[in-house]
Motif scaffolding. Structure first.
Motif: not given
Length: 206
Positions: A72-86, A93-99, A186-193
């Motif tokens: 599950l932890a790897d799944d989180l990383v993979d999704h965020v990594d892919a969102a950063i690349t995309g 957008a990267a945070f929002r999509e990955g999370v 969306e809330e996390l992206s606003i907080l962390l971005s």
């Protein structure tokens, strides 16, 4: 006679194949029935190995569930990594999509569904709360590398800060999913971005 390095590589590949097969079998069984109804003998039989092999590799039933939780932890990383690349240049957008993608997968995962269904399962709950250290360390290290070796180009110290915060917050949503009407990604992206945006701005100034 193969060199020692070749032999070690083969052994490591065989071990990884075994772990993958066991965790895949565990997932199949979790789709069929609750975690509380699954024994190591069930998983061994589904995988086609002995119970002793499972004990040798995972140590205990808890060790097996922890290995699954690392997925599950790897799944989180993979999704965020892919969102950063995309989403080059668009931190929010990267945070929002990955999370968001992680939440979708986590909600459908049979171990998470087992955790949330029926009576409280303290052994599973501890994996992502009191005993979450291995998950946090593993995912933070991987995600920190993603922030360093991408267009974000954060320093190791900066990457660790944002990676650890994101992993810790995202995992906390697993036992307590967002309520109706809450857009957690969306809330996390606003907080962390802003933290990452400040890193990018400082690099431009310098």
């Amino acid at each position: 006679m193969p060199r020692n390095g070749t032999r070690n590589s083969y052994q490591e590949a065989a071990r990884e194949l075994l772990r993958t097969s066991v965790l895949d079998a565990m997932r199949e069984l979790l789709i069929e029935r609750d975690w509380s109804k699954i024994t190591l003998g069930d998983i061994a039989a589904r995988t086609g190995v002995s119970r002793q092999t499972l004990y040798n590799e995972f140590g205990s039933r808890n060790g097996l569930s922890q290995a699954y939780a690392l997925r599950l932890a790897d799944d989180l990383v993979d999704h965020v990594d892919a969102a950063i690349t995309g989403n080059v240049g668009d931190v929010r957008a990267a945070f929002r999509e990955g999370v968001a993608n992680f939440f979708v997968d986590a909600a459908a995962d049979p171990l998470v569904r087992s955790l949330l269904a029926g009576e409280v399962k303290l052994d599973l709950l501890r994996l992502i709360t009191l005993d979450a250290g291995p998950l946090l360390d593993h995912a933070t290290e991987r995600l920190s590398s993603a922030f360093q070796h991408s267009w974000v180009a954060a320093t190791p110290a900066e990457s660790t800060v944002i990676a650890h915060a994101l992993v810790r917050i995202a995992l906390s949503y697993i036992p307590t999913p967002p309520g109706p009407g809450r857009d957690a990604p969306e809330e996390l992206s606003i907080l962390l971005s802003p933290y990452v945006e400040a890193i990018l701005a400082a690099r431009v100034r310098n």
